[in-house]
Design a protein around this motif. Structure first.
Motif, PDB file in Angstrom:
ATOM      1  N   ARG A  73       0.832  -1.196   0.000  1.00  0.00           N
ATOM      2  CA  ARG A  73       0.000   0.000   0.000  1.00  0.00           C
ATOM      3  C   ARG A  73       0.872   1.255   0.000  1.00  0.00           C
ATOM      4  O   ARG A  73       2.046   1.221   0.350  1.00  0.00           O
ATOM      5  CB  ARG A  73      -0.932   0.001   1.212  1.00  0.00           C
ATOM      6  N   ARG A  74       0.231   2.388  -0.356  1.00  0.00           N
ATOM      7  CA  ARG A  74       0.959   3.649  -0.424  1.00  0.00           C
ATOM      8  C   ARG A  74       1.547   4.021   0.937  1.00  0.00           C
ATOM      9  O   ARG A  74       2.660   4.513   1.040  1.00  0.00           O
ATOM     10  CB  ARG A  74       0.017   4.740  -0.912  1.00  0.00           C
ATOM     11  N   THR A  75       0.778   3.796   2.005  1.00  0.00           N
ATOM     12  CA  THR A  75       1.272   4.117   3.346  1.00  0.00           C
ATOM     13  C   THR A  75       2.477   3.267   3.719  1.00  0.00           C
ATOM     14  O   THR A  75       3.401   3.740   4.391  1.00  0.00           O
ATOM     15  CB  THR A  75       0.159   3.912   4.372  1.00  0.00           C
ATOM     16  N   GLU A  76       2.474   1.996   3.274  1.00  0.00           N
ATOM     17  CA  GLU A  76       3.603   1.118   3.589  1.00  0.00           C
ATOM     18  C   GLU A  76       4.860   1.570   2.851  1.00  0.00           C
ATOM     19  O   GLU A  76       5.961   1.572   3.417  1.00  0.00           O
ATOM     20  CB  GLU A  76       3.260  -0.329   3.236  1.00  0.00           C
ATOM     21  N   VAL A  77       4.710   1.956   1.594  1.00  0.00           N
ATOM     22  CA  VAL A  77       5.857   2.435   0.826  1.00  0.00           C
ATOM     23  C   VAL A  77       6.390   3.739   1.424  1.00  0.00           C
ATOM     24  O   VAL A  77       7.600   3.951   1.539  1.00  0.00           O
ATOM     25  CB  VAL A  77       5.462   2.627  -0.658  1.00  0.00           C
ATOM     26  N   SER A  78       5.460   4.614   1.816  1.00  0.00           N
ATOM     27  CA  SER A  78       5.883   5.867   2.439  1.00  0.00           C
ATOM     28  C   SER A  78       6.612   5.603   3.744  1.00  0.00           C
ATOM     29  O   SER A  78       7.595   6.277   4.078  1.00  0.00           O
ATOM     30  CB  SER A  78       4.678   6.774   2.682  1.00  0.00           C
ATOM     31  N   ALA A  79       6.124   4.618   4.491  1.00  0.00           N
ATOM     32  CA  ALA A  79       6.750   4.317   5.780  1.00  0.00           C
ATOM     33  C   ALA A  79       8.182   3.832   5.600  1.00  0.00           C
ATOM     34  O   ALA A  79       9.039   4.066   6.467  1.00  0.00           O
ATOM     35  CB  ALA A  79       5.929   3.264   6.523  1.00  0.00           C
ATOM     36  N   ILE A  80       8.473   3.169   4.488  1.00  0.00           N
ATOM     37  CA  ILE A  80       9.833   2.680   4.256  1.00  0.00           C
ATOM     38  C   ILE A  80      10.799   3.843   4.100  1.00  0.00           C
ATOM     39  O   ILE A  80      11.867   3.893   4.726  1.00  0.00           O
ATOM     40  CB  ILE A  80       9.875   1.770   3.001  1.00  0.00           C
ATOM     41  N   LEU A  81      10.414   4.811   3.273  1.00  0.00           N
ATOM     42  CA  LEU A  81      11.299   5.948   3.023  1.00  0.00           C
ATOM     43  C   LEU A  81      11.269   6.945   4.179  1.00  0.00           C
ATOM     44  O   LEU A  81      12.310   7.359   4.688  1.00  0.00           O
ATOM     45  CB  LEU A  81      10.912   6.642   1.722  1.00  0.00           C
TER      46      LEU A  81
ATOM     47  N   VAL B 164       8.127  15.308   0.771  1.00  0.00           N
ATOM     48  CA  VAL B 164       8.641  14.083   0.153  1.00  0.00           C
ATOM     49  C   VAL B 164       7.518  13.083  -0.066  1.00  0.00           C
ATOM     50  O   VAL B 164       7.462  12.379  -1.079  1.00  0.00           O
ATOM     51  CB  VAL B 164       9.753  13.487   1.052  1.00  0.00           C
ATOM     52  N   ARG B 165       6.604  13.017   0.894  1.00  0.00           N
ATOM     53  CA  ARG B 165       5.470  12.092   0.752  1.00  0.00           C
ATOM     54  C   ARG B 165       4.663  12.412  -0.505  1.00  0.00           C
ATOM     55  O   ARG B 165       4.217  11.502  -1.223  1.00  0.00           O
ATOM     56  CB  ARG B 165       4.594  12.179   1.997  1.00  0.00           C
ATOM     57  N   ARG B 166       4.478  13.681  -0.799  1.00  0.00           N
ATOM     58  CA  ARG B 166       3.740  14.050  -2.014  1.00  0.00           C
ATOM     59  C   ARG B 166       4.453  13.542  -3.259  1.00  0.00           C
ATOM     60  O   ARG B 166       3.823  13.083  -4.210  1.00  0.00           O
ATOM     61  CB  ARG B 166       3.576  15.562  -2.088  1.00  0.00           C
ATOM     62  N   SER B 167       5.784  13.625  -3.253  1.00  0.00           N
ATOM     63  CA  SER B 167       6.530  13.129  -4.421  1.00  0.00           C
ATOM     64  C   SER B 167       6.399  11.622  -4.552  1.00  0.00           C
ATOM     65  O   SER B 167       6.349  11.079  -5.654  1.00  0.00           O
ATOM     66  CB  SER B 167       7.999  13.539  -4.315  1.00  0.00           C
ATOM     67  N   LEU B 168       6.315  10.926  -3.413  1.00  0.00           N
ATOM     68  CA  LEU B 168       6.128   9.470  -3.470  1.00  0.00           C
ATOM     69  C   LEU B 168       4.759   9.122  -4.049  1.00  0.00           C
ATOM     70  O   LEU B 168       4.605   8.125  -4.753  1.00  0.00           O
ATOM     71  CB  LEU B 168       6.266   8.869  -2.071  1.00  0.00           C
ATOM     72  N   ASP B 169       3.772   9.931  -3.736  1.00  0.00           N
ATOM     73  CA  ASP B 169       2.433   9.656  -4.245  1.00  0.00           C
ATOM     74  C   ASP B 169       2.355   9.805  -5.759  1.00  0.00           C
ATOM     75  O   ASP B 169       1.424   9.286  -6.385  1.00  0.00           O
ATOM     76  CB  ASP B 169       1.420  10.604  -3.583  1.00  0.00           C
ATOM     77  N   ARG B 170       3.328  10.518  -6.328  1.00  0.00           N
ATOM     78  CA  ARG B 170       3.312  10.732  -7.770  1.00  0.00           C
ATOM     79  C   ARG B 170       4.242   9.781  -8.510  1.00  0.00           C
ATOM     80  O   ARG B 170       4.610  10.033  -9.653  1.00  0.00           O
ATOM     81  CB  ARG B 170       3.691  12.181  -8.078  1.00  0.00           C
ATOM     82  N   LEU B 171       4.671   8.683  -7.850  1.00  0.00           N
ATOM     83  CA  LEU B 171       5.529   7.714  -8.527  1.00  0.00           C
ATOM     84  C   LEU B 171       4.819   7.158  -9.775  1.00  0.00           C
ATOM     85  O   LEU B 171       3.636   6.793  -9.722  1.00  0.00           O
ATOM     86  CB  LEU B 171       5.871   6.554  -7.591  1.00  0.00           C
ATOM     87  N   ASP B 172       5.537   7.092 -10.879  1.00  0.00           N
ATOM     88  CA  ASP B 172       4.975   6.622 -12.151  1.00  0.00           C
ATOM     89  C   ASP B 172       5.080   5.109 -12.204  1.00  0.00           C
ATOM     90  O   ASP B 172       6.107   4.542 -12.598  1.00  0.00           O
ATOM     91  CB  ASP B 172       5.738   7.266 -13.318  1.00  0.00           C
ATOM     92  N   LEU B 173       3.990   4.425 -11.805  1.00  0.00           N
ATOM     93  CA  LEU B 173       4.015   2.959 -11.794  1.00  0.00           C
ATOM     94  C   LEU B 173       4.099   2.383 -13.197  1.00  0.00           C
ATOM     95  O   LEU B 173       4.703   1.329 -13.420  1.00  0.00           O
ATOM     96  CB  LEU B 173       2.766   2.429 -11.079  1.00  0.00           C
TER      97      LEU B 173
END
Length: 509
Positions: A407-415, A479-488
């Motif tokens: 999930r997005r929250t899990e990926v954010s938590a890693i960084l 930084v979290r906003r930039s993670l939300d815009r990752l181009d999957l």
């Protein structure tokens, strides 16, 4: 962050030296812009501080001038730091073959983290283990990031410490040492019956006489001009208090002097000093230093008032008196003192304290504002740089984890968990560094004018930590906003290079 661009330049024939020169020039441009802003800002801050000193100390002429040597050293340090910071990255970038660099950087090879090697892996959440592994792979970068954030905290502590110290210094001098409400100086020494006249003035509740003379104190080849203040045994309105709160009494057989004055004379307790009085018949005498007192303001020399009178060959004389006053009648008392011919002048302690605090408050407000700005910039810069570097290096990994179901929250938590760990580790280290900086700074404030104590209030620690944590939190949200815009989609189109390693890392988790 520009692997593919560098690879393209190399493929078009640009030599590594030319590419390295470009990025070193980019760092130099950043330093040049920063140096220009820094010198201009330092000039403005210097002028402002000089103006404050002019108002506080009433110097007739005080101009601020930039020291060229200081500017040169500042530029040299900034340039060296920037170039050292960029050289390693440039060497890594130009050392990669173009064909390899045009592909995304493969994930680092899996290695158990220290908590897993200790058998504690099952007790730690998955995302936390990933954070620990990432930091273990970059020990130097992790240590420098922690140190950078800690410096931001230390700068904040150092900036606010001045306020704590000045507040305590004012409280010490104006509430513990000087407990009188009015200090009255006479035009010339007068017989002690004037005490009864002071006691009859409106609002006066207590009177304590003093005798003061100007003299030179000599010990060996060292000589200082110093006033000697004669006090009575039971003096309570002007007390001889050291910085530890211990009370001292005037001696009849020797001087009690400030520890700083004894240091300036290269004398110590038991040594004799030659006293040359500069008033009246200018008598001379040799007096023993009976004790030293570790005070915090100016330099002082005390003698029992009866002993000082004997030294001067006088009768029962006084130079003035300390008065305790009923504040309700203070205005009437001030008018009476102003109309008394024998009164040369008087000082109101509350006015002294208010002036002291108002002047210092303006100074401290500017200093705190500047130091808060510095601390926030340092913290934001380090956190943002670390997070951006980590995101750039691991964007493919993080996006791939999203594709694999994280999930997005899990990926954010890693960084962001890595940034949180760095910040929370740096804050206590920064507080310790701040204490060290404060201690070193107080050595420079050990002057004849005043001695600043090492005083850091809990509020200072709390504000310093909160400021840096807030700066780090704001940066983390960006930084979290930039993670939300990752181009999957871009990740799905990427080549298979490193996929086996990524699978190995995921299975290892």
């Amino acid at each position: 962050g520009q692997r593919e661009q560098i690879a393209t330049l190399a493929a078009f024939g640009y030599r590594p030296r030319e590419i390295a020169r470009h990025y070193l020039g980019l760092a130099a441009a950043v330093v040049a812009v920063g140096a220009t802003l820094g010198v201009a800002g330092g000039w403005l801050l210097g002028r402002g501080l000089t103006a404050i000193y002019s108002r506080f100390f009433h110097f007739p002429i005080l101009r601020f001038e930039i020291d060229v040597a200081v500017v040169v050293w500042s530029l040299a340090v900034a340039a060296a730091a920037a170039l050292l910071g960029v050289v390693r990255a440039v060497r890594r970038a130009v050392g990669v073959k173009p064909a390899t660099a045009m592909q995304p950087e493969p994930p680092a090879r899996y290695r158990p983290a220290i908590i897993e090697r200790l058998g504690l892996g099952g007790l730690v959440p998955l995302t936390m283990r990933m954070v620990v592994r990432s930091m273990e792979r970059r020990p130097v970068g992790t240590a420098l990031s922690i140190l950078g954030i800690a410096m931001g905290v230390a700068v904040m502590v150092l900036g606010m410490f001045v306020g704590d110290a000045i507040h305590d210094l004012g409280d010490f001098q104006f509430t513990q040492v000087q407990r009188f409400d009015r200090s009255v100086a006479l035009v010339e020494p007068t017989e002690s019956r004037a005490i009864r006249e002071f006691a009859r003035l409106p609002g006066v509740t207590a009177v304590e006489p003093f005798r003061v003379v100007s003299a030179t104190l000599a010990h060996g080849h060292r000589e200082r001009r110093q006033e000697i203040l004669g006090l009575a045994d039971d003096a309570a309105l002007f007390r001889m208090i050291d910085r530890h709160g211990r009370s001292h009494a005037p001696h009849r057989d020797g001087l009690v002097v400030s520890a700083k004055l004894a240091e300036l004379l290269w004398a110590r307790t038991g040594d004799e000093v030659e006293v040359n009085v500069l008033e009246m018949r200018r008598p001379r005498a040799r007096l023993v230093i009976a004790a030293t007192i570790d005070d915090m303001v100016g330099t002082s020399a005390y003698l029992h008032i009866d002993a000082l009178r004997r030294l001067l060959g006088e009768g029962d004389t006084i130079s003035g008196a300390f008065l305790a006053v009923d504040e309700a009648l203070a205005p009437e008392l001030d008018r009476s003192l102003a109309a008394t011919p024998r009164v040369a002048g008087f000082v109101a302690r509350d006015v002294q304290l208010r002036t002291f605090r108002d002047t210092i408050a303006r100074t401290l407000l500017r200093m705190r504002t500047v130091n808060t700005l510095f601390a926030a910039v340092i913290a934001c810069g380090v956190v943002a740089t670390t997070a951006r570097q980590s995101a750039a290096e691991r964007s493919r990994d993080l996006a791939s984890l999203r594709v694999l179901g994280f999930r997005r929250t899990e990926v954010s938590a890693i960084l962001l968990g890595e940034q949180a760990f760095l910040t929370l580790t740096a804050v206590p280290l920064g507080l310790l560094l701040g204490v060290g900086f404060v201690t070193i700074t107080t050595w420079g404030y050990d002057t004849e004018l005043f001695r600043i104590p090492v005083v850091i209030h809990r509020r200072t620690f709390a504000i310093a930590a909160a400021t840096v944590l807030a700066a780090a939190l704001v940066t983390a949200l960006v930084v979290r906003r930039s993670l939300d815009r990752l181009d999957l989609v871009a990740v799905l189109k990427a080549g298979d290079e490193g996929s086996s390693v990524l699978l190995e890392r995921c299975v290892g988790f």
